[in-house]
Design a protein around this motif. Structure first.
Motif, mmCIF file in Angstrom:
data_model
loop_
_atom_site.group_PDB
_atom_site.id
_atom_site.type_symbol
_atom_site.label_atom_id
_atom_site.label_comp_id
_atom_site.label_asym_id
_atom_site.label_seq_id
_atom_site.Cartn_x
_atom_site.Cartn_y
_atom_site.Cartn_z
ATOM 1 N N LEU B 8 -47.346 16.725 32.747
ATOM 2 C CA LEU B 8 -46.204 17.621 32.613
ATOM 3 C C LEU B 8 -46.425 18.873 33.447
ATOM 4 N N LYS B 9 -45.298 19.419 33.916
ATOM 5 C CA LYS B 9 -45.382 20.659 34.698
ATOM 6 C C LYS B 9 -44.646 21.764 33.957
ATOM 7 N N PHE B 10 -45.178 22.950 34.052
ATOM 8 C CA PHE B 10 -44.658 24.029 33.210
ATOM 9 C C PHE B 10 -44.106 25.205 33.992
ATOM 10 N N GLU B 13 -39.405 25.466 37.470
ATOM 11 C CA GLU B 13 -38.042 25.068 37.143
ATOM 12 C C GLU B 13 -37.236 26.267 36.626
ATOM 13 N N SER B 328 -49.127 27.365 30.850
ATOM 14 C CA SER B 328 -47.996 28.256 30.548
ATOM 15 C C SER B 328 -48.433 29.700 30.335
ATOM 16 N N LYS C 255 -39.795 24.824 27.255
ATOM 17 C CA LYS C 255 -40.456 24.960 28.553
ATOM 18 C C LYS C 255 -41.981 24.997 28.401
ATOM 19 N N GLU C 256 -42.463 25.760 27.422
ATOM 20 C CA GLU C 256 -43.916 25.930 27.306
ATOM 21 C C GLU C 256 -44.587 24.777 26.557
ATOM 22 N N LEU C 258 -43.062 21.244 26.402
ATOM 23 C CA LEU C 258 -42.817 19.971 27.067
ATOM 24 C C LEU C 258 -42.666 20.105 28.579
ATOM 25 N N GLY C 259 -42.427 21.320 29.025
ATOM 26 C CA GLY C 259 -42.381 21.534 30.468
ATOM 27 C C GLY C 259 -41.011 21.302 31.079
ATOM 28 N N ASN C 260 -40.999 21.297 32.388
ATOM 29 C CA ASN C 260 -39.751 21.287 33.167
ATOM 30 C C ASN C 260 -38.835 20.114 32.865
ATOM 31 N N LYS C 261 -39.443 18.939 32.651
ATOM 32 C CA LYS C 261 -38.630 17.722 32.564
ATOM 33 C C LYS C 261 -37.624 17.735 31.419
ATOM 34 N N TRP C 262 -37.923 18.526 30.390
ATOM 35 C CA TRP C 262 -37.027 18.525 29.223
ATOM 36 C C TRP C 262 -35.930 19.590 29.326
ATOM 37 N N LEU C 263 -35.957 20.371 30.391
ATOM 38 C CA LEU C 263 -34.988 21.461 30.501
ATOM 39 C C LEU C 263 -33.649 20.957 31.060
#
Lengths: 294, 488, 300
Positions: B8-10, B13, B328, C255-256, C258-263
């Motif tokens: 996962l990337k934080f 985006e 994060s 965001k913090e 699950l990260g970008n993919k869930w936004l």
């Protein structure tokens, strides 16, 4: 020119953070040397009932606050009284007292608040204990607030009496229903105004004025009151309370010293009187014990 | 598993915009004098040093450097105040002065927080939500003890020691000042306090508060300077007690200096705490506790959980969670409300940390740092963790005092107790498990002064703090924190 | 029946710890361009909802119109993600929203209590799906869950999932009735493994409805599942999220955690009705620089 007419103050009772008139609509006239000072609410048993309901409702949140927060709330009352010092002094004088004595009484009231504020987060450090039981358990005892406390304030003090009588129970984390001094009620009502504008949550302090001997039977028999602090010297009333309290085993605390300026009234034992001791057992596993790098 | 799962990337985006705390409401003077006898006085030798903002390397103010003569003036003022006024002030009134200090700090809390972050580099979120409230709470708590000492020590008739010399570190400048001054005043002592040379500003603001609270002159004296000034305090003949917080190395020097004198002491020194995670722990909260244990205040914390012990069965899961969480964390401007990790306090300290980073790699450990944008000016260190670490690595043995975590694994409780206690330090420890009986087993076996269970880095004025072994002696906080300032 | 779910090993959750984490989420300050982007994102994630006894076709039509025309004076606004209605209003909603990107979600399975037979619940689901619902919001059997009958709860979800066909299934745990975070985690795991496409906190009929800590527990369950299987599960907090600031804190948490993919509204939704207007007011405030009055925003 017409003379300006003063606006007279209506003295009301204090229940659940609000200022209703007594449910009964009755009053008595407070006077000094034959001169009428004010009309005071003559509270009824229904006012007692409402005050106890409000107290019970406030118990969870007041007892659940951190001790540090309770200390700050009590300290804030002291700050607020300091700001209304002149009003309290004038009221004490109007009910019959010298300026010196009045000032002394207000000073002692403020200092007493500070004293008890300081105990909130210390009482368990002095009265709590870790008990070295022989089995493999961690065992500790803590003092916890008792519940709704009914308070019969000293008869011949005004501000210092009510402040001293309610503080131990409050510092312990209990909500209170106070029967104010019948002879000197003015400061009790003004104190309620202070409390309403300080940080004390609604229902934590409820103050009723009126005929204490009429109200005592109802308060001391009430099944949802957990303790009574009696600060007068009437053996008949004491006996009445002791009998009425039996039905739900209310704790009864009697003040033994009637000089409320005396610092003997500053004691943590008054606070512990309104607390229950709770002991917790918790196992300690002993898997490691020997052989570890202890 | 058939297909590889994408990590996962934080960031990238939806990134947060800068949210800097305003500085227009604070007042910092160009030059600060010594606070002696209730007045701000110039240093006898006229020497000043600069204090800088470690995030920008810009100068904030000039600070007076106290010489031996200045130390003597301060001690004399403190002695005079002790025998003249303070010891005869009633305990109740003494308490009321301390309450005043507590209230004034609360009133000026935001100014204190901003200056603390400017001068020391810590994130405003921490100075605002942790340092300053705890400092005020400390004064509030000890104020209440002033007239209750006979209940704390029954049948002892406690009385004050006299003049306390107090030397504090740069990691929690105002909070450490509060930890030192509040119990000393409550017990009737007068003090000479020296803040660390990189973080004098909030102590000097505290001096202004003490003036505003109208404390009798000389009850609190705050003098600034570096190690030499500290040494002059330690060696002054008319000081009754030394309270020191700092490194174990300096602590030992002080103990040698006062050997053979009547001076009492409390020492709050270094640490290398074990933070132990069992397989039955609430893992997501453990991750948060690990983060808070080591990255709080850039790891400039003597009780930091710098050694992480993870039970092998959950090692992969926990490390993955930990690394995700590290992604994060926001590193940068201490005054930004979103900053999690601020600036390293000084160039010197950054050098120490960097030395350990290369040492860790050289000794064969694997280093992980999340990618983060680091400002070009100032002193910075990304949150770091080392895996593949063993007990004999320097990064697992020595106090780094930076955001650097050394991760080790264990299989049994016996093994982890042995490893956790296998250190000359003994300040604190952490344990994470869902089983209460295991918590109490661990707390009884840890050779450490504070043990946190399913939490970490919690502080409270009512709770004693201090170490076993080379982490020092004496306790600060709570009822126990009164004793080192009293004679019976 | 899948026996493994009676012994499913969900990790424990520490209440105090999770609340500490939430305090840090709430300390995040969302300003300027990040705020505008966040507000628009939140708007785009809303399931505009009406689930009242007094619902009528007209009410549903009005809400659908609002869904398509949030605030026409503001150019380039995203639409909401979906409208959420009772099964008997699905046809109306589908009709009203034809040609728009707004999806139609329907509650089902004897919403909100869930007290009915499996047959009726499946029938309820089929009515919604046959009427054209893109998404079905079911409730779990909380009574069975509290009795420890996890297998039943699991099988029921699996059966409803099968009845959904192409429609995406959101599983409402009704966290306000579950009692503690460990139970929330357990129910999340059951729902996820039984085939939920989304897990959802609440019906909105029970207090407390969605909260930040409850949502965080559910997000962690989604994350653990992702790392085990590579599959993404959506999250929908519902009820009690009525202001923009709170919605932004939810997004920060997503965001913090699950990260970008869930936004995106494919993977995150807000079940809310009054939230939309508060987001719009904040967007207008960002645009004009002045605080807004509700008088200028239509209430449908």
């Amino acid at each position: 020119m017409t003379k300006r007419i003063d606006v007279l103050k209506t003295y009301k009772i204090f229940i659940d953070g609000k200022f209703p008139r007594t449910e009964s609509g009755r009053y008595y006239t407070l006077s000094n040397n034959g001169k009428g000072i004010a009309n005071i609410c003559l509270s009824s048993r229904k006012d007692v009932r409402n005050a106890v309901v409000a107290s019970r409702k406030a118990f969870g949140s007041w007892s659940g606050r951190s001790a540090y927060n309770r200390a700050q709330v009590l300290y804030r009352i002291a700050e607020m009284i300091e700001g209304r010092r002149d009003q309290f002094v004038a009221e004490i004088i109007s009910m019959g007292g010298s300026k010196n004595a009045a000032e002394n009484e207000v000073n002692n009231s403020i200092d007493r608040l500070i004293y008890y504020a300081g105990w909130c987060d210390k009482i368990n450090q002095v009265f709590g204990a870790v008990n070295p039981v022989a089995s493999s358990h961690f065992n500790f005892s803590l003092l916890e607030p008792m519940g709704v406390v009914g308070i019969i304030a000293p008869a011949d003090y005004s501000l210092l009496g009510i402040v001293s009588a309610m503080l131990p129970a409050l510092a312990a984390g209990n909500p209170v229903v106070v029967l104010a001094s019948e002879q000197k009620p003015l400061c009790s009502v003004t104190l309620a105004e202070v409390l309403a504008t300080s940080d004390v949550p609604s229902g934590v302090v409820n103050i009723l004025t009126g005929n204490t001997s009429e109200l005592i039977p109802h308060l001391s028999a009430h099944m949802d009151v957990n303790a009574i602090f009696y600060c007068k010297n009437n053996p008949k009333e004491i006996n009445q309370i002791q009998l009425a309290a039996v039905d739900n085993l209310k704790r009864i605390v009697l003040s033994k010293n009637s000089d409320w300026n005396n610092s003997a009234h500053e004691t943590p034992y008054y606070i512990s009187d309104f607390m229950e001791t709770k002991t917790t057992w918790h196992p300690i596993e002993q898997i490691a014990g020997s052989g570890s790098g202890y | 598993m058939s297909k590889k799962i994408e990590e996962l990337k934080f960031s990238g985006e939806w990134d947060l915009a800068p949210a800097p705390e305003s500085t227009n409401h604070i007042s910092v003077k160009k030059e600060y004098q010594l606070f002696i006898g209730g007045k701000f006085v110039k240093p006898k030798k006229g020497k000043y040093f600069s204090t800088i903002n470690p995030a920008t390397e810009k100068k904030l103010s000039s600070i007076a450097e106290a010489s031996k003569e200045d130390v003597d003036r301060a001690v004399k003022a403190a002695r005079k105040a002790h025998s003249g006024v303070w010891s005869s002030t009633s305990a109740k009134e003494r308490g009321k002065y301390i309450y005043r200090i507590a209230r004034l700090i609360q009133e000026k809390s935001r100014e204190f927080a901003v200056i603390e972050s400017l001068d020391g580099g810590k994130p405003i979120r921490e100075s605002r939500d942790v340092d300053i409230p705890i400092a005020a709470a400390h004064f509030f708590y000890y104020a209440g003890w002033a007239d209750k000492l006979n209940y704390a020590f029954p049948n002892q008739n406690p009385s004050s020691l006299g003049v306390a010399g107090q030397i504090i570190p740069w990691n929690f400048p105002l909070m450490m000042a509060a930890w030192k001054i509040a119990p000393a005043l409550a017990t009737g002592n007068t003090v000479v306090l020296k803040p660390a040379e990189t973080t004098s500003l909030t102590a000097l603001k505290l001096a202004e508060v003490i003036q505003e609270a109208d404390l009798p002159p000389g009850v609190v004296n705050i003098i600034t300077g570096a190690g030499a000034t500290g040494s002059d305090i330690v060696n002054h003949k008319d000081i009754d007690k030394i309270a020191f917080t700092g490194s174990t190395g300096v602590g030992k020097i002080i103990m040698k200096s006062i050997a053979g004198t009547a001076k009492k002491s409390t020492m709050e020194l270094g640490g290398k705490a074990a933070n132990i995670v069992f397989e039955d722990a609430p893992l997501d909260q453990a991750v948060e506790g690990i983060i808070n244990g080591i990255y709080f205040n850039q790891g400039h914390v003597c009780c930091a959980g710098s050694r992480l012990f993870v039970q092998e069965s959950i090692y992969d899961t926990l490390l993955r969670k930990l690394k995700d969480r590290m992604q994060s964390l926001i590193v940068g401007n201490p005054l930004d409300k979103n900053t999690d990790i601020g600036a390293i306090n000084s160039k010197e300290q950054l050098g120490v940390i960097n030395k350990y980073l290369s040492l860790g790699k050289k000794e064969g450990a694997d280093m992980f740092q999340p990618s983060c944008d680091i400002p070009s000016k100032g002193f910075w260190c990304a949150p770091t963790l080392f895996t593949n670490v063993s007990q004999s690595h320097a990064i697992a043995k020595e106090e780094i005092f930076g955001p650097v975590l050394a991760v080790q694994t264990f299989r049994t409780i016996d093994e982890v107790i042995t490893k956790a206690n296998n250190t000359p330090f003994g300040l604190s420890a952490g344990v994470w498990t869902d089983k209460g009986s295991k918590v109490f087993n661990l707390t009884s076996k840890m050779r450490a002064g504070v043990v946190w269970a399913n939490t970490y880095n919690k502080f409270d004025p009512t709770s004693p703090f201090g170490g076993y072994k080379e982490s020092g002696h004496g306790r600060e906080g709570g009822l126990h924190g009164l004793a080192p300032y009293l004679k019976f | 029946m899948n026996l493994s779910f009676n012994t499913l090993d969900s990790p424990s959750v520490d209440k105090v710890g999770i609340e500490d984490r939430i305090a840090r989420v709430k300390a995040r300050s969302i300003k300027k361009e990040a705020k505008i982007k966040g507000l628009k994102l939140a708007l785009n994630m809303i399931d505009l909802t009406t689930l009242e006894g007094i619902d009528t076709e007209n009410k549903v039509k009005q809400m659908c119109y609002k869904a398509r025309h949030l605030h026409d004076v503001y150019a380039d606004l995203p639409s909401v993600a979906a409208v959420c209605v009772y099964p008997n209003f699905v046809k109306t909603a589908v009709n009203e929203l034809k040609g728009s990107a707004v999806k139609v979600a329907s509650v089902a399975t004897a919403f909100p209590s869930g007290h009915s037979s499996l047959n009726i619940k499946l029938e309820d689901t089929k009515i919604a799906v046959d009427s054209g619902a893109d998404e079905v919001d079911m409730v779990i059997s909380r009574g069975r869950f509290h009795k420890g009958d996890y297998g039943y709860v699991f099988d029921e979800i699996a059966a409803v999932k099968a009845a959904c066909g192409k429609a995406r299934l959101k599983v409402i745990l009704e966290t306000g009735e579950l009692g503690n975070y460990d139970k929330v985690r357990k129910a999340s795991d059951i729902a996820i493994y039984a085939g939920a496409d989304f897990i959802k906190t609440s019906t909105g009929k029970i207090q407390p409805a969605a909260t930040l800590p409850v949502t965080l527990v559910m997000l962690e369950a989604i994350k653990d599942y992702y790392y085990k299987t590579g599959k993404m599960i959506g999250m929908k907090p519902a009820g009690g999220i009525s202001n923009a600031k709170l919605a932004l804190h939810y997004l920060i948490m997503v965001k913090e955690t699950l990260g970008n993919k869930w936004l995106t509204n494919k993977w995150f939704r807000f079940g809310a009705s009054s939230l939309a207007n508060d987001l719009l007011m904040q967007l207008m405030k960002q645009k004009t620089g002045v605080y807004q009055s509700t008088d200028y925003f239509s209430k449908d």
